[in-house]
Scaffold this active site. Structure first.
Site, short mmCIF file in Angstrom:
data_model
loop_
_atom_site.label_atom_id
_atom_site.label_comp_id
_atom_site.label_asym_id
_atom_site.label_seq_id
_atom_site.Cartn_x
_atom_site.Cartn_y
_atom_site.Cartn_z
N ASP A 183 0.85 -1.20 0.00
CA ASP A 183 0.00 0.00 0.00
C ASP A 183 0.89 1.26 0.00
O ASP A 183 2.10 1.17 0.16
CB ASP A 183 -0.96 0.00 1.21
CG ASP A 183 -0.22 0.06 2.54
OD1 ASP A 183 0.86 -0.55 2.66
OD2 ASP A 183 -0.72 0.72 3.48
N HIS A 508 1.65 -8.92 -3.59
CA HIS A 508 0.63 -7.89 -3.32
C HIS A 508 1.37 -6.58 -3.17
O HIS A 508 1.80 -6.20 -2.08
CB HIS A 508 -0.16 -8.24 -2.05
CG HIS A 508 -1.29 -7.29 -1.78
ND1 HIS A 508 -2.54 -7.46 -2.31
CD2 HIS A 508 -1.36 -6.15 -1.05
CE1 HIS A 508 -3.33 -6.47 -1.91
NE2 HIS A 508 -2.62 -5.66 -1.14
N ASP A 551 1.18 -17.42 -4.39
CA ASP A 551 1.81 -16.37 -5.20
C ASP A 551 0.78 -15.76 -6.15
O ASP A 551 0.87 -15.92 -7.37
CB ASP A 551 3.01 -16.94 -5.97
CG ASP A 551 3.69 -15.87 -6.82
OD1 ASP A 551 3.56 -14.67 -6.48
OD2 ASP A 551 4.35 -16.24 -7.82
N GLU A 560 2.31 -10.22 0.45
CA GLU A 560 2.57 -8.79 0.38
C GLU A 560 4.07 -8.58 0.61
O GLU A 560 4.80 -9.52 0.96
CB GLU A 560 1.74 -8.01 1.42
CG GLU A 560 1.83 -6.50 1.22
CD GLU A 560 0.73 -5.70 1.96
OE1 GLU A 560 -0.18 -6.31 2.54
OE2 GLU A 560 0.82 -4.46 1.93
O1 9MR Z 1 -3.60 -3.53 0.10
C1 9MR Z 1 -3.87 -3.65 1.49
C2 9MR Z 1 -2.67 -4.22 2.19
O2 9MR Z 1 -1.60 -3.33 2.12
C3 9MR Z 1 -2.99 -4.56 3.63
O3 9MR Z 1 -1.95 -5.29 4.23
C4 9MR Z 1 -4.26 -5.39 3.72
C5 9MR Z 1 -4.68 -5.67 5.16
O4 9MR Z 1 -4.93 -4.49 5.83
O5 9MR Z 1 -5.32 -4.75 3.05
C6 9MR Z 1 -5.08 -4.53 1.68
O6 9MR Z 1 -6.16 -3.86 1.13
C7 9MR Z 1 -7.30 -4.66 0.88
C8 9MR Z 1 -8.37 -4.32 1.91
O7 9MR Z 1 -7.99 -4.66 3.20
C9 9MR Z 1 -9.68 -5.00 1.56
N1 9MR Z 1 -10.08 -4.67 0.22
C10 9MR Z 1 -9.10 -5.04 -0.80
C11 9MR Z 1 -7.80 -4.31 -0.52
C12 9MR Z 1 -6.77 -4.60 -1.60
O8 9MR Z 1 -6.62 -5.95 -1.82
O1 9MR Z 2 2.60 -6.63 9.39
C1 9MR Z 2 1.30 -6.42 9.90
C2 9MR Z 2 0.83 -7.70 10.57
O2 9MR Z 2 1.62 -7.99 11.68
C3 9MR Z 2 -0.64 -7.56 10.95
O3 9MR Z 2 -1.08 -8.81 11.44
C4 9MR Z 2 -1.44 -7.13 9.74
C5 9MR Z 2 -2.91 -6.95 10.03
O4 9MR Z 2 -3.13 -5.92 10.90
O5 9MR Z 2 -0.93 -5.90 9.24
C6 9MR Z 2 0.37 -5.98 8.79
O6 9MR Z 2 0.79 -4.74 8.37
C7 9MR Z 2 0.22 -4.23 7.17
C8 9MR Z 2 -0.24 -2.82 7.49
O7 9MR Z 2 -1.31 -2.86 8.39
C9 9MR Z 2 -0.64 -2.04 6.23
N1 9MR Z 2 0.40 -2.08 5.26
C10 9MR Z 2 0.78 -3.43 4.89
C11 9MR Z 2 1.30 -4.17 6.10
C12 9MR Z 2 1.82 -5.54 5.71
O8 9MR Z 2 0.82 -6.42 5.34
#
Ligand code: 9MR
Ligand code: 9MR
Length: 583
Positions: A183, A508, A551, A560
């Site tokens: 993100d 991701h 993947d 991600e």
């Molecule tokens: O892209 C987002 C990612 O960086 C985060 O780790 C993840 C969990 O918070 O969420 C992803 O965004 C998704 C969102 O939570 C739900 N709708 C789809 C988004 C993109 O796949």
């Molecule tokens: O790395 C984070 C992981 O420990 C948590 O379980 C998860 C859900 O809260 O979020 C991860 O961090 C994400 C962050 O919230 C948004 N940017 C992407 C991060 C990696 O997935």
């Protein structure tokens, strides 16, 4: 000895295995990049019991090594059986395959010195690709060149962060920094551990980084690229402190995640959100550490070291005055608009952040008030670093600063060394019976969200022990985890994008998804297996912890990428490179 006559061996091999297939067999798992000439070399066979294995030259015409497999081992997580092929005694430079009669051959691998240098540089370069607020020209970014995204020069003060001097809607400038992950948001808590890991790498191996170049715009200046890249985020972090009171905002973010688009078209309004104690303490720790490092670059960066220290002290004072300000996104959303639903980084326990900030301030200033401000050594067990657990970072810093501490700090070091060694021994315990012969994966609990970084952080802990006791078993344990990340694992993937034979192709990661280029942005560490499967994507091959990896772009909970995962990857690969002569 006669058996090892290469000619005899080649003939025997071809006579007895004339039907031997040279088909690649993906169940032969190994570091897909390769091995140092004098280090341990292990491959793992996942499947039915086999007797012998061979190492073939690149042409597959010569057998350069032959060995017997270990006894079968049972993977306690999946119950699958494995066997270990140990070819550590092969130390001739070259390209090779490992072959098992009637089964097939492995991916090719190489034996040479500096075998992980390219991967280490790429992993650092991965941060360059995450830069916000700047164009990435082809000269540095190759085919992944892209337009600038997120200038972040007009960021709104969110209602949760409003003060008298900076009321809701005030515009501030908060450019630069790295995108957190797949993100495009920027989070202080996660930036803290990331920057600290990179700074620690520099503090641990300063000489190594004099010649470690990643082809970034600053490569030609007099500052090592590792620090130059880190400064891109550090300078952003400085803008996240409210100059009026020293408190630090939790994050700079859109209200909700962008679509899977390139940075330059992601133009939703951005906000800085609620100051809080933990973000402020993380900031204080990082700025104190940065300050003592940047002091050596007074000529190139005349006032930065002082600015960092002032910022750190101010942040510490804010935290002392506001020790109970917590970030709880849902509760915050009940009180303020717009709702913010991006990464929470909500941490339930602040004792480790207090320890970390106090320690870094003490080391940098030698002011013992910080050392005495909190109990630095609570009797709880040691834990690996992660974004919400930073106590170990304090301990690593104390150990590396041993010669610069006041007597008060010095007196605690013997005990600390002892505890960390016990921790390292616990990591190493029983590795020789493990299915993949690695520290990573002894327990299903290792496979959390971002498990690849857990493997890297285990490796770093072992290297920290190695730094003061020089026992090679810790160095070998760390190398084993690097092998894990680069292919010797239950999925068969090499988790660093752009490397290996079985590559991660669909992380991701918004730019990788949206840029129209087949290959993902290189040098990024995929999160790795995580049985939580929180993304609920279709197509997971397995629910088993060490195999739960997918993947596909959809899979944010296993595939991600994130800055706090890449930093320990850079650390592990680069530190092992710096230490390669020691194997
Ligand atoms: O892209 C987002 C990612 O960086 C985060 O780790 C993840 C969990 O918070 O969420 C992803 O965004 C998704 C969102 O939570 C739900 N709708 C789809 C988004 C993109 O796949
Ligand atoms: O790395 C984070 C992981 O420990 C948590 O379980 C998860 C859900 O809260 O979020 C991860 O961090 C994400 C962050 O919230 C948004 N940017 C992407 C991060 C990696 O997935």
């Amino acid at each position: 000895m006669k058996l090892f006559n290469p000619l005899t061996l080649t003939i025997t091999f071809f006579l007895t295995n004339i039907s031997l297939t040279f088909c690649q067999n993906a169940n032969i798992r190994l570091n897909q990049i390769g091995f140092y000439p004098n280090a341990q070399k292990i491959a793992v066979w996942v499947g039915e019991k086999q007797e012998s294995f061979y190492v073939l030259s690149a042409s597959k015409k010569d057998t350069v090594f032959r060995g017997k497999f270990s006894e079968q081992r049972v993977n306690a997580i999946s119950q699958k059986t494995t066997q270990i092929a140990d070819f550590s005694n092969l130390n001739k430079f070259g390209k090779y395959f490992l072959a098992i009669p009637k089964i097939g051959v492995s991916y090719s691998f190489e034996i040479k010195s500096a075998i992980h240098r390219e991967a280490a540089i790429a992993a650092l370069k991965g941060f360059y690709y995450q830069r916000a607020s700047t164009e990435l020209p082809e000269k540095y970014a190759g085919k992944w060149h892209r337009k600038a995204g997120h200038p972040d020069d007009k960021v709104l003060i969110h209602a949760s962060a409003a003060t008298e001097k900076r009321p809701e809607g005030t515009l501030i400038s908060s450019p630069k920094g790295w995108y957190d992950a797949g993100d495009y948001n920027k989070y202080i808590v996660n930036s803290g551990i990331t920057v600290a890991t990179l700074l620690s790498l520099y503090e641990d191996y300063p000489n190594f980084f004099k010649t470690f170049e990643a082809n970034i715009p600053e490569s030609k200046n007099k500052i090592p690229d590792l620090l130059d890249e880190t400064l891109w985020n550090l300078r952003w972090m400085l803008t996240m402190q409210d100059p009026n009171d020293g408190g630090v905002y939790h994050k700079l973010t859109n209200p909700s995640f962008d679509g899977m688009v390139m940075p330059d078209v992601a133009i939703k309004p951005r906000y800085v959100i609620q100051k809080n104690t933990i973000a402020t303490l993380d900031f204080a720790a990082v700025m104190a550490q940065a300050s003592r490092i940047l002091r050596s670059y007074k000529k190139e960066l005349p006032s930065l070291a002082d600015s960092c220290l002032n910022a750190s002290i101010k942040a510490w004072s804010w935290a002392k005055a506001n020790p109970t300000s917590v970030y709880r996104q849902n509760e915050m959303n009940k009180l303020f608009d717009p709702d913010i639903v991006t990464g929470g980084y909500e941490d339930r326990n602040d004792s480790d952040e207090w320890i970390w900030a106090a320690t870094e301030l003490y080391i940098t200033t030698k002011d013992e008030t910080y050392y005495k401000a909190v109990n630095l050594f609570p009797p709880t067990s040691l834990l690996l670093p992660s974004w919400n657990q930073v106590q170990m970072l304090a301990y690593y810093s104390l150990l590396r600063s041993e010669n610069d501490l006041t007597e008060l700090g010095k007196k605690d070091l013997p005990n600390l060394k002892n505890r960390l060694q016990v921790f390292g021994d616990e990591l190493l315990k029983g590795v020789e019976n493990q299915a993949f012969n690695s520290v990573m994966g002894k327990s299903a609990k290792d496979y959390m969200w971002g498990s690849s970084s857990h493997a890297a952080n285990q490796g770093i802990a072992l290297l920290q022990v190695y730094r003061y006791n020089s026992d090679k078993k810790y160095l070998n344990g760390a190398l084993g985890n690097l092998d894990y990340i680069l292919g010797r694992n239950a999925t068969g993937y090499c988790f660093l994008t752009g490397f290996g034979s079985k590559q991660v192709m669909f992380p991701h990661h918004r730019p990788s998804e949206a840029d129209g280029i087949m290959e993902p942005v290189p040098g990024l560490l995929s999160g790795g297996p995580n049985p939580g499967q929180q993304d609920k994507c279709e197509g997971y091959p397995s629910k088993i912890a060490d195999e739960s990896f997918l993947d596909v772009t959809c899979s944010y909970s296993t595939n991600e990428i994130a800055i706090n995962w890449n930093a320990p990857m850079v650390y592990l690969a680069a530190a092992i490179e710096a230490l390669q002569q020691k194997f």
